[in-house]
Each structure stands twice: as structure tokens, then as C-alpha cells.
Design a protein around this motif. Sequence first.
Motif, PDB file in Angstrom:
ATOM      1  N   GLY A   1       0.775  -1.226   0.000  1.00 60.14           N
ATOM      2  CA  GLY A   1       0.000   0.000   0.000  1.00 60.14           C
ATOM      3  C   GLY A   1       0.806   1.275   0.000  1.00 60.14           C
ATOM      4  O   GLY A   1       0.292   2.322   0.386  1.00 60.14           O
ATOM      5  N   LYS A   2       2.076   1.228  -0.437  1.00 54.60           N
ATOM      6  CA  LYS A   2       2.894   2.435  -0.409  1.00 54.60           C
ATOM      7  C   LYS A   2       3.491   2.786  -1.777  1.00 54.60           C
ATOM      8  O   LYS A   2       4.495   3.476  -1.859  1.00 54.60           O
ATOM      9  CB  LYS A   2       4.030   2.276   0.605  1.00 54.60           C
ATOM     10  CG  LYS A   2       3.518   2.268   2.030  1.00 54.60           C
ATOM     11  CD  LYS A   2       4.570   2.671   3.020  1.00 54.60           C
ATOM     12  CE  LYS A   2       5.102   4.035   2.761  1.00 54.60           C
ATOM     13  NZ  LYS A   2       6.189   4.398   3.679  1.00 54.60           N
TER      14      LYS A   2
ATOM     15  N   SER B   1      -3.782   8.076   5.624  1.00 54.67           N
ATOM     16  CA  SER B   1      -3.548   8.826   6.856  1.00 54.67           C
ATOM     17  C   SER B   1      -2.067   8.750   7.243  1.00 54.67           C
ATOM     18  O   SER B   1      -1.346   7.832   6.842  1.00 54.67           O
ATOM     19  CB  SER B   1      -4.401   8.252   7.987  1.00 54.67           C
ATOM     20  OG  SER B   1      -3.952   6.958   8.328  1.00 54.67           O
ATOM     21  N   ASN B   2      -1.649   9.727   8.038  1.00 53.61           N
ATOM     22  CA  ASN B   2      -0.267   9.738   8.497  1.00 53.61           C
ATOM     23  C   ASN B   2       0.030   8.538   9.377  1.00 53.61           C
ATOM     24  O   ASN B   2       1.146   8.011   9.366  1.00 53.61           O
ATOM     25  CB  ASN B   2       0.019  11.020   9.273  1.00 53.61           C
ATOM     26  CG  ASN B   2       0.117  12.217   8.357  1.00 53.61           C
ATOM     27  OD1 ASN B   2       0.508  12.073   7.199  1.00 53.61           O
ATOM     28  ND2 ASN B   2      -0.259  13.379   8.847  1.00 53.61           N
ATOM     29  N   LYS B   3      -0.952   8.090  10.116  1.00 56.22           N
ATOM     30  CA  LYS B   3      -0.784   6.905  10.961  1.00 56.22           C
ATOM     31  C   LYS B   3      -0.509   5.666  10.109  1.00 56.22           C
ATOM     32  O   LYS B   3       0.357   4.854  10.435  1.00 56.22           O
ATOM     33  CB  LYS B   3      -2.034   6.701  11.809  1.00 56.22           C
ATOM     34  CG  LYS B   3      -1.945   5.535  12.759  1.00 56.22           C
ATOM     35  CD  LYS B   3      -3.206   5.416  13.570  1.00 56.22           C
ATOM     36  CE  LYS B   3      -3.132   4.223  14.492  1.00 56.22           C
ATOM     37  NZ  LYS B   3      -4.382   4.053  15.253  1.00 56.22           N
ATOM     38  N   PHE B   4      -1.244   5.529   9.007  1.00 54.45           N
ATOM     39  CA  PHE B   4      -1.022   4.393   8.113  1.00 54.45           C
ATOM     40  C   PHE B   4       0.387   4.421   7.535  1.00 54.45           C
ATOM     41  O   PHE B   4       1.076   3.400   7.497  1.00 54.45           O
ATOM     42  CB  PHE B   4      -2.051   4.402   6.977  1.00 54.45           C
ATOM     43  CG  PHE B   4      -1.803   3.338   5.945  1.00 54.45           C
ATOM     44  CD1 PHE B   4      -2.313   2.066   6.097  1.00 54.45           C
ATOM     45  CD2 PHE B   4      -1.023   3.602   4.827  1.00 54.45           C
ATOM     46  CE1 PHE B   4      -2.065   1.080   5.157  1.00 54.45           C
ATOM     47  CE2 PHE B   4      -0.768   2.625   3.892  1.00 54.45           C
ATOM     48  CZ  PHE B   4      -1.292   1.363   4.062  1.00 54.45           C
ATOM     49  N   LEU B   5       0.816   5.585   7.075  1.00 53.54           N
ATOM     50  CA  LEU B   5       2.135   5.703   6.458  1.00 53.54           C
ATOM     51  C   LEU B   5       3.248   5.416   7.465  1.00 53.54           C
ATOM     52  O   LEU B   5       4.250   4.791   7.130  1.00 53.54           O
ATOM     53  CB  LEU B   5       2.317   7.106   5.872  1.00 53.54           C
ATOM     54  CG  LEU B   5       1.410   7.449   4.703  1.00 53.54           C
ATOM     55  CD1 LEU B   5       1.580   8.887   4.302  1.00 53.54           C
ATOM     56  CD2 LEU B   5       1.671   6.525   3.529  1.00 53.54           C
ATOM     57  N   ARG B   6       3.069   5.855   8.694  1.00 53.50           N
ATOM     58  CA  ARG B   6       4.054   5.590   9.742  1.00 53.50           C
ATOM     59  C   ARG B   6       4.154   4.099  10.024  1.00 53.50           C
ATOM     60  O   ARG B   6       5.240   3.541  10.144  1.00 53.50           O
ATOM     61  CB  ARG B   6       3.634   6.313  11.027  1.00 53.50           C
ATOM     62  CG  ARG B   6       4.579   7.352  11.493  1.00 53.50           C
ATOM     63  CD  ARG B   6       4.266   7.883  12.860  1.00 53.50           C
ATOM     64  NE  ARG B   6       2.975   7.592  13.421  1.00 53.50           N
ATOM     65  CZ  ARG B   6       1.896   8.380  13.336  1.00 53.50           C
ATOM     66  NH1 ARG B   6       1.950   9.491  12.646  1.00 53.50           N
ATOM     67  NH2 ARG B   6       0.775   8.046  13.920  1.00 53.50           N
ATOM     68  N   ASN B   7       2.995   3.454  10.129  1.00 54.08           N
ATOM     69  CA  ASN B   7       2.975   2.023  10.462  1.00 54.08           C
ATOM     70  C   ASN B   7       3.407   1.150   9.293  1.00 54.08           C
ATOM     71  O   ASN B   7       3.738  -0.028   9.489  1.00 54.08           O
ATOM     72  CB  ASN B   7       1.585   1.608  10.922  1.00 54.08           C
ATOM     73  CG  ASN B   7       1.221   2.209  12.253  1.00 54.08           C
ATOM     74  OD1 ASN B   7       2.110   2.544  13.042  1.00 54.08           O
ATOM     75  ND2 ASN B   7      -0.064   2.375  12.507  1.00 54.08           N
ATOM     76  N   ALA B   8       3.400   1.695   8.079  1.00 58.76           N
ATOM     77  CA  ALA B   8       3.737   0.905   6.899  1.00 58.76           C
ATOM     78  C   ALA B   8       5.191   1.045   6.494  1.00 58.76           C
ATOM     79  O   ALA B   8       5.564   0.660   5.389  1.00 58.76           O
ATOM     80  CB  ALA B   8       2.829   1.308   5.736  1.00 58.76           C
ATOM     81  N   ARG B   9       6.030   1.605   7.356  1.00 63.46           N
ATOM     82  CA  ARG B   9       7.452   1.727   7.036  1.00 63.46           C
ATOM     83  C   ARG B   9       8.140   0.376   7.153  1.00 63.46           C
ATOM     84  O   ARG B   9       7.718  -0.481   7.929  1.00 63.46           O
ATOM     85  CB  ARG B   9       8.124   2.687   8.001  1.00 63.46           C
ATOM     86  CG  ARG B   9       7.897   4.126   7.677  1.00 63.46           C
ATOM     87  CD  ARG B   9       8.686   5.017   8.609  1.00 63.46           C
ATOM     88  NE  ARG B   9       8.127   6.362   8.579  1.00 63.46           N
ATOM     89  CZ  ARG B   9       8.074   7.164   9.609  1.00 63.46           C
ATOM     90  NH1 ARG B   9       8.555   6.789  10.769  1.00 63.46           N
ATOM     91  NH2 ARG B   9       7.558   8.364   9.498  1.00 63.46           N
ATOM     92  N   GLY B  10       9.221   0.222   6.408  1.00 65.34           N
ATOM     93  CA  GLY B  10      10.058  -0.969   6.553  1.00 65.34           C
ATOM     94  C   GLY B  10       9.410  -2.233   6.016  1.00 65.34           C
ATOM     95  O   GLY B  10       8.694  -2.212   5.022  1.00 65.34           O
ATOM     96  N   THR B  11       9.653  -3.326   6.706  1.00 67.86           N
ATOM     97  CA  THR B  11       9.160  -4.627   6.269  1.00 67.86           C
ATOM     98  C   THR B  11       8.195  -5.190   7.296  1.00 67.86           C
ATOM     99  O   THR B  11       8.067  -4.678   8.403  1.00 67.86           O
ATOM    100  CB  THR B  11      10.330  -5.611   6.090  1.00 67.86           C
ATOM    101  OG1 THR B  11      11.030  -5.711   7.321  1.00 67.86           O
ATOM    102  CG2 THR B  11      11.269  -5.167   5.002  1.00 67.86           C
ATOM    103  N   THR B  12       7.527  -6.268   6.909  1.00 74.19           N
ATOM    104  CA  THR B  12       6.578  -6.917   7.797  1.00 74.19           C
ATOM    105  C   THR B  12       6.662  -8.426   7.606  1.00 74.19           C
ATOM    106  O   THR B  12       7.103  -8.904   6.551  1.00 74.19           O
ATOM    107  CB  THR B  12       5.146  -6.427   7.522  1.00 74.19           C
ATOM    108  OG1 THR B  12       4.269  -7.018   8.463  1.00 74.19           O
ATOM    109  CG2 THR B  12       4.684  -6.802   6.127  1.00 74.19           C
ATOM    110  N   VAL B  13       6.253  -9.163   8.622  1.00 75.26           N
ATOM    111  CA  VAL B  13       6.239 -10.620   8.559  1.00 75.26           C
ATOM    112  C   VAL B  13       4.961 -11.053   7.868  1.00 75.26           C
ATOM    113  O   VAL B  13       3.865 -10.588   8.212  1.00 75.26           O
ATOM    114  CB  VAL B  13       6.329 -11.227   9.974  1.00 75.26           C
ATOM    115  CG1 VAL B  13       6.229 -12.731   9.919  1.00 75.26           C
ATOM    116  CG2 VAL B  13       7.622 -10.808  10.634  1.00 75.26           C
ATOM    117  N   LEU B  14       5.076 -11.952   6.888  1.00 72.67           N
ATOM    118  CA  LEU B  14       3.913 -12.425   6.163  1.00 72.67           C
ATOM    119  C   LEU B  14       3.083 -13.367   7.026  1.00 72.67           C
ATOM    120  O   LEU B  14       3.594 -14.014   7.938  1.00 72.67           O
ATOM    121  CB  LEU B  14       4.347 -13.171   4.896  1.00 72.67           C
ATOM    122  CG  LEU B  14       4.459 -12.351   3.616  1.00 72.67           C
ATOM    123  CD1 LEU B  14       5.503 -11.287   3.742  1.00 72.67           C
ATOM    124  CD2 LEU B  14       4.737 -13.248   2.450  1.00 72.67           C
TER     125      LEU B  14
END
Length: 66
Positions: A28-29, A37-50
Motif C-alpha cells: 500500500g505504499k 492517513s499519516n498513521k497508516f504511512l508511519r505504520n507501513a514503514r520498513g518490512t513486515t512478517v507475512l
Amino acid sequence: MPKMKTKSSCKKRFKVTANGLVVGGQAGKRHGMIKRSNKFLRNARGTTVLSAPDAKIIKTMMPYAR
């Protein structure tokens, strides 16, 4: 028996950790950040575990990354 081939698209996008979890980029980036939202963009930084079902699919395409 010949070696199995790793899917090129998977080796570029995902990494398997030492514990066997699959790590990938956050979704989503790519575009349309103005409406997020700014909250979404902050939380979507870097990587995530599938999630477990998605990780299972990726691991079949990366036979030697276990």
C-alpha cells in the motif's frame, strides 16, 4: 535428481529469517499517499512478517531458503 530452481521474483522480494518466518515489504505504499492517513504511512514503514498462509506459498517457490 536435478536442483530445484528458485523463483526469481520471490528471491528479489522476500527473505526468510533464521526462525523460518518470511519477511516482505509493506503493501500500500506505491502511490496514492495523499489520501492515506499519516498513521497508516508511519505504520507501513520498513518490512513486515507475512501471514502463515502467504508464507507457505512463498516457501514453495524458494526451496532452499529454509
